[in-house]
Write a protein that holds these residues in place. Sequence first.
Motif, PDB file in Angstrom:
ATOM      1  N   CYS A  57     -40.842 -42.949  62.905  1.00 54.77           N
ATOM      2  CA  CYS A  57     -41.432 -42.959  63.856  1.00 54.77           C
ATOM      3  C   CYS A  57     -40.498 -44.080  64.635  1.00 54.77           C
ATOM      4  CB  CYS A  57     -42.356 -44.058  64.446  1.00 54.77           C
ATOM      5  SG  CYS A  57     -42.420 -45.904  63.180  1.00 54.77           S
ATOM      6  N   SER A  58     -39.421 -44.564  66.070  1.00 54.40           N
ATOM      7  CA  SER A  58     -38.556 -45.068  66.001  1.00 54.40           C
ATOM      8  C   SER A  58     -38.531 -46.775  65.630  1.00 54.40           C
ATOM      9  CB  SER A  58     -38.069 -44.568  67.657  1.00 54.40           C
ATOM     10  OG  SER A  58     -38.869 -45.802  68.356  1.00 54.40           O
ATOM     11  N   ALA A  59     -39.848 -47.140  66.151  1.00 51.17           N
ATOM     12  CA  ALA A  59     -40.136 -48.938  65.975  1.00 51.17           C
ATOM     13  C   ALA A  59     -39.639 -48.973  64.366  1.00 51.17           C
ATOM     14  CB  ALA A  59     -41.183 -49.425  65.782  1.00 51.17           C
ATOM     15  N   PHE A  60     -39.555 -47.652  63.844  1.00 54.66           N
ATOM     16  CA  PHE A  60     -39.801 -48.398  61.591  1.00 54.66           C
ATOM     17  C   PHE A  60     -37.840 -47.924  61.764  1.00 54.66           C
ATOM     18  CE2 PHE A  60     -38.496 -46.732  57.867  1.00 54.66           C
ATOM     19  CZ  PHE A  60     -39.100 -47.400  56.831  1.00 54.66           C
ATOM     20  N   ASN A 146     -42.289 -55.778  63.896  1.00 54.94           N
ATOM     21  CA  ASN A 146     -42.608 -54.787  65.876  1.00 54.94           C
ATOM     22  C   ASN A 146     -44.378 -56.074  65.637  1.00 54.94           C
ATOM     23  OD1 ASN A 146     -45.397 -53.707  66.785  1.00 54.94           O
ATOM     24  ND2 ASN A 146     -42.742 -52.341  67.054  1.00 54.94           N
ATOM     25  N   PRO A 147     -43.876 -56.908  66.437  1.00 54.55           N
ATOM     26  CA  PRO A 147     -45.079 -57.983  67.261  1.00 54.55           C
ATOM     27  C   PRO A 147     -46.473 -57.398  66.822  1.00 54.55           C
ATOM     28  CG  PRO A 147     -42.976 -57.909  68.453  1.00 54.55           C
ATOM     29  CD  PRO A 147     -42.281 -56.267  67.741  1.00 54.55           C
ATOM     30  N   ILE A 196     -43.823 -40.866  61.419  1.00 54.07           N
ATOM     31  CA  ILE A 196     -44.144 -40.792  60.216  1.00 54.07           C
ATOM     32  C   ILE A 196     -43.981 -42.985  60.337  1.00 54.07           C
ATOM     33  CG2 ILE A 196     -44.406 -41.758  58.059  1.00 54.07           C
ATOM     34  CD1 ILE A 196     -42.204 -38.993  57.904  1.00 54.07           C
ATOM     35  N   TYR A 197     -45.151 -43.432  60.111  1.00 54.34           N
ATOM     36  CA  TYR A 197     -45.454 -45.276  60.014  1.00 54.34           C
ATOM     37  C   TYR A 197     -45.839 -45.296  58.896  1.00 54.34           C
ATOM     38  CZ  TYR A 197     -50.135 -45.704  61.812  1.00 54.34           C
ATOM     39  OH  TYR A 197     -51.169 -46.027  61.816  1.00 54.34           O
ATOM     40  N   GLY A 198     -46.537 -44.686  58.132  1.00 54.14           N
ATOM     41  CA  GLY A 198     -46.708 -45.335  57.243  1.00 54.14           C
ATOM     42  C   GLY A 198     -45.875 -45.153  55.848  1.00 54.14           C
TER      43      GLY A 198
END
Length: 297
Positions: A57-60, A146-147, A196-198
Motif C-alpha cells: 500500500c502507498s502508506a507503507f 501513519n497516524p 499489502i499492508y501486513g
Amino acid sequence: MNAQPRRVENIATDRGVIPQYATGVVEQPWSAYSAADHQVWATLFQRQRALLPGRACSAFLDAQHALGMTPDAIPRFDQLNRHLRAATGWQLIGVEGLLPETVFFEHLAQRRFPVTWWIRRADQLDYIAEPDLFHDLFGHVPLLMNPVFADYMQAYGQGGLRAQREFGAEALLNLTRLYWYTVEFGLMREPDGLRIYGAGIVSSKGESIYSLASPAPNRIGFDLERVMRTRYRIDSYQKTYFVIDSFEQLFAATQQDFAPIYPRVAGAESVPAGGVLPGDRVHHRGTREGWPEGADA
Ligand code: PHE
Ligand code: FE
C-alpha cells in the motif's frame, strides 16, 4: 554476530519505571553488527523494495522512504526514533525476541514497538520461524509513521491489557487472530487494486507475490467478528486474507467496546482458516490449490 547487547537497566514510563527484567529491553549493539549482517539487510531490503511497488500500500512505501531506510546498512534505532517521534510519537526499543503477552501489550499501549536486535543468517533469507530484525524493522516499523495505524497499534495494546484484566484467555485468542489478520497479514483495497499492508507479507518474498497473485487463497472483506472467529496457519502461507478499505475503517471497527463482542464471538463456532461463510464479502474465492492438510493454529 557474536557480541551480546547491553541490557538496559530500566525504562521510564508515564506509569513509573519498568525494571529491565520485566521488559527485556536491550540497547541495539549497532557497532557489533558484522559485514555479513549488513549484507543480509542489503540483500533482503533490495529484494523486497524491488517487489513492493504496485504490491504494498502507498502508506507503507511512502513511510519507509520518509524513515530514511536504505539498503546501505542496518538502520540505527535511534535514528528511526527521531522520525517516529516527530510523526506519531512511537519509539522503537531493542529486544532479544518474542515477549510475554502482558509485556508486549504494555509496550504497545505506551507507543513503544519492540524490535528484535539480531538479523537472520544469509542461509535464512526466505524463511525464518521467529521474527528477526528484518521482519520487525522492514515489515512493522514503516506504518508506525501513519497516524491512524499508529493509533490502532496503541489501542490494540490497551485492548490487550483490558482483555487480560477483564475477559480472559478466549478474548486474548480473539485478539491474537485480529492482530494476525491485520497487522501481520492484512490486505487493503486501493483504487488500483488490492495492496499489502501486513508486516508478515511485506517482509516475505514468497508471500508478497502469493497473497495478491495466487488463485489459491480466499480474499474476504474485513469484518471484525468474522476475523476474531477465524483460525490461522502458522506453517504456510495464509488460506485467507482479509481486506480493509482503509486504516480509518479498521480503527473505527476496533474503537467500539469489545465487552459485548467477546461473549458473542465465544458463543459462535470458530471458522477454519480456509472457510468461507454465507455472509462473507468475497473478493476472491480461493481455489484451495496446494493447501496443506493438517490442523490450523
Ligand atoms: N475496543 C477494544 C475494547 O473495547 C480495544 C481494542 C482496540 C482491541 C483496538 C483491539 C484493537 O476492548
Ligand atoms: Fe510481526
